[in-house]
Design a protein around this motif. Structure first.
Motif, mmCIF file in Angstrom:
data_model
loop_
_atom_site.group_PDB
_atom_site.id
_atom_site.type_symbol
_atom_site.label_atom_id
_atom_site.label_comp_id
_atom_site.label_asym_id
_atom_site.label_seq_id
_atom_site.Cartn_x
_atom_site.Cartn_y
_atom_site.Cartn_z
ATOM 1 N N THR A 188 0.858 -1.181 0.000
ATOM 2 C CA THR A 188 0.000 0.000 0.000
ATOM 3 C C THR A 188 0.891 1.226 0.000
ATOM 4 O O THR A 188 1.761 1.372 0.855
ATOM 5 C CB THR A 188 -0.915 0.039 1.232
ATOM 6 O OG1 THR A 188 -1.703 -1.156 1.276
ATOM 7 C CG2 THR A 188 -1.844 1.251 1.169
ATOM 8 N N VAL A 194 -6.188 6.507 0.220
ATOM 9 C CA VAL A 194 -7.418 7.262 -0.053
ATOM 10 C C VAL A 194 -8.592 6.294 -0.202
ATOM 11 O O VAL A 194 -8.459 5.234 -0.815
ATOM 12 C CB VAL A 194 -7.253 8.107 -1.330
ATOM 13 C CG1 VAL A 194 -8.538 8.865 -1.648
ATOM 14 C CG2 VAL A 194 -6.089 9.079 -1.183
ATOM 15 N N GLU A 195 -9.730 6.653 0.371
ATOM 16 C CA GLU A 195 -10.917 5.811 0.261
ATOM 17 C C GLU A 195 -11.418 5.784 -1.187
ATOM 18 O O GLU A 195 -11.152 6.714 -1.961
ATOM 19 C CB GLU A 195 -12.027 6.341 1.170
ATOM 20 C CG GLU A 195 -11.687 6.336 2.648
ATOM 21 C CD GLU A 195 -11.556 4.929 3.204
ATOM 22 O OE1 GLU A 195 -12.129 3.993 2.592
ATOM 23 O OE2 GLU A 195 -10.891 4.764 4.233
ATOM 24 N N PRO A 196 -12.142 4.717 -1.589
ATOM 25 C CA PRO A 196 -12.649 4.631 -2.964
ATOM 26 C C PRO A 196 -13.482 5.830 -3.395
ATOM 27 O O PRO A 196 -13.492 6.196 -4.572
ATOM 28 C CB PRO A 196 -13.497 3.346 -2.937
ATOM 29 C CG PRO A 196 -12.886 2.514 -1.861
ATOM 30 C CD PRO A 196 -12.440 3.503 -0.814
ATOM 31 N N ASP A 197 -14.169 6.470 -2.445
ATOM 32 C CA ASP A 197 -15.000 7.631 -2.800
ATOM 33 C C ASP A 197 -14.207 8.934 -2.792
ATOM 34 O O ASP A 197 -14.785 10.017 -2.970
ATOM 35 C CB ASP A 197 -16.208 7.740 -1.868
ATOM 36 C CG ASP A 197 -15.818 8.043 -0.416
ATOM 37 O OD1 ASP A 197 -14.601 8.101 -0.119
ATOM 38 O OD2 ASP A 197 -16.730 8.211 0.418
ATOM 39 N N THR A 208 -12.452 10.100 -0.200
ATOM 40 C CA THR A 208 -12.236 10.612 1.151
ATOM 41 C C THR A 208 -10.789 10.377 1.569
ATOM 42 O O THR A 208 -10.260 9.272 1.420
ATOM 43 C CB THR A 208 -13.167 9.910 2.157
ATOM 44 O OG1 THR A 208 -14.523 10.130 1.773
ATOM 45 C CG2 THR A 208 -12.935 10.438 3.575
ATOM 46 N N HIS A 214 -7.580 9.632 3.809
ATOM 47 C CA HIS A 214 -7.276 8.848 5.004
ATOM 48 C C HIS A 214 -7.151 9.815 6.178
ATOM 49 O O HIS A 214 -6.762 10.978 6.007
ATOM 50 C CB HIS A 214 -5.959 8.096 4.775
ATOM 51 C CG HIS A 214 -5.604 7.155 5.883
ATOM 52 N ND1 HIS A 214 -4.951 7.573 7.035
ATOM 53 C CD2 HIS A 214 -5.780 5.816 6.020
ATOM 54 C CE1 HIS A 214 -4.755 6.531 7.818
ATOM 55 N NE2 HIS A 214 -5.254 5.459 7.240
ATOM 56 N N LYS A 247 -9.865 9.493 13.379
ATOM 57 C CA LYS A 247 -10.197 8.059 13.387
ATOM 58 C C LYS A 247 -11.275 7.777 14.427
ATOM 59 O O LYS A 247 -12.201 6.994 14.181
ATOM 60 C CB LYS A 247 -8.942 7.223 13.670
ATOM 61 C CG LYS A 247 -8.018 7.073 12.469
ATOM 62 C CD LYS A 247 -6.741 6.340 12.838
ATOM 63 C CE LYS A 247 -6.974 4.896 13.226
ATOM 64 N NZ LYS A 247 -7.358 4.054 12.059
ATOM 65 N N ARG A 275 -14.658 9.099 13.110
ATOM 66 C CA ARG A 275 -15.220 8.264 12.044
ATOM 67 C C ARG A 275 -15.729 6.930 12.574
ATOM 68 O O ARG A 275 -16.574 6.292 11.946
ATOM 69 C CB ARG A 275 -14.171 8.044 10.957
ATOM 70 C CG ARG A 275 -13.858 9.318 10.168
ATOM 71 C CD ARG A 275 -12.873 9.074 9.047
ATOM 72 N NE ARG A 275 -12.541 10.320 8.344
ATOM 73 C CZ ARG A 275 -11.685 10.408 7.340
ATOM 74 N NH1 ARG A 275 -11.062 9.311 6.897
ATOM 75 N NH2 ARG A 275 -11.435 11.582 6.767
#
Length: 214
Positions: free
Chosen positions: A95, A101-104, A106, A108, A176, A179
């Motif tokens: 990684t 980064v999130e799939p949408d 957003t 990290h 974190k 979320r």
């Protein structure tokens, strides 16, 4: 042996004949995408990531494993990619900073924290800090200021005094927690209050929470 295996074998043989150098085919997962790359057996993981797979978010600094700029996550653990041979990545998972980064889209928590706390200047060292801190917070989600300082001690930054980078560690922990549906500052006890970076808290509010006292 499949047709594809024959094709790779032929390619390896042709490369050896053309270059006089031994090549290998390596299959590994990069940012959740499985790739097979053919490259010289001496190729470093950092070069395979940057030049063969074009994920240039991973930066190369000292090339001696000292500065930490090339840090990536290997099976979830931070490693200096300039010290790892690409051939050793067979069957493993990498990684990079792009993959956090999130799939949408957003960011990290650590990436968002660097933005919130102004944790970067030139940005060259930032990808290594981000991956290092991301792994650290998986093991220690509620760090103290001292633990945050220790977490970044192995990475070098030539622009800053590290205060905002340390603040980014603590800020990322807040994000974190939020979320995850928790109060950003965690339990209001002595250790939580000690974790607040007073120099930065005067201008940076926790997500959905309150600022620490200046």
């Amino acid at each position: 042996m499949s047709k594809n295996d024959h094709s790779i074998d032929d390619q390896l043989a042709e490369l050896a004949a053309d270059t006089g150098e031994h090549h290998v085919a390596v299959t590994f997962t990069l940012n959740e995408v499985t790739n097979t790359v053919v490259l010289p057996s001496r190729t470093l993981a950092s070069d395979a990531i940057r030049h063969h797979l074009r994920k240039t978010g991973t930066h190369v600094g000292c090339e001696h494993g000292v500065c930490g700029a090339c840090t990536v996550l290997l099976d979830g653990k931070p490693v200096r990619s300039c010290l790892v041979l690409a051939a050793s990545l067979e069957g493993r998972s990498i990684t990079t900073v792009e993959g956090l980064v999130e799939p949408d889209g957003t960011l990290h928590p650590v990436q968002q924290a660097f933005k919130d706390c102004h944790g970067l200047q030139c940005g060259f060292c930032t990808p290594g800090f981000v991956t290092t801190i991301a792994a650290f917070l998986e093991e220690n989600p509620n760090p103290t200021r001292e633990e945050a300082t220790d977490a970044i001690a192995g990475n070098l930054c030539r622009c800053t005094g590290y205060q905002n980078i340390r603040a980014s560690v603590l800020r990322a922990a807040e994000i974190k927690r939020e979320r995850a549906g928790q109060f950003p500052l965690g339990i209001d006890d002595a250790s939580t209050r000690e974790a607040l970076d007073r120099k930065v808290r005067g201008t940076t509010n926790p997500v959905g929470g309150r600022a620490g006292k200046a």
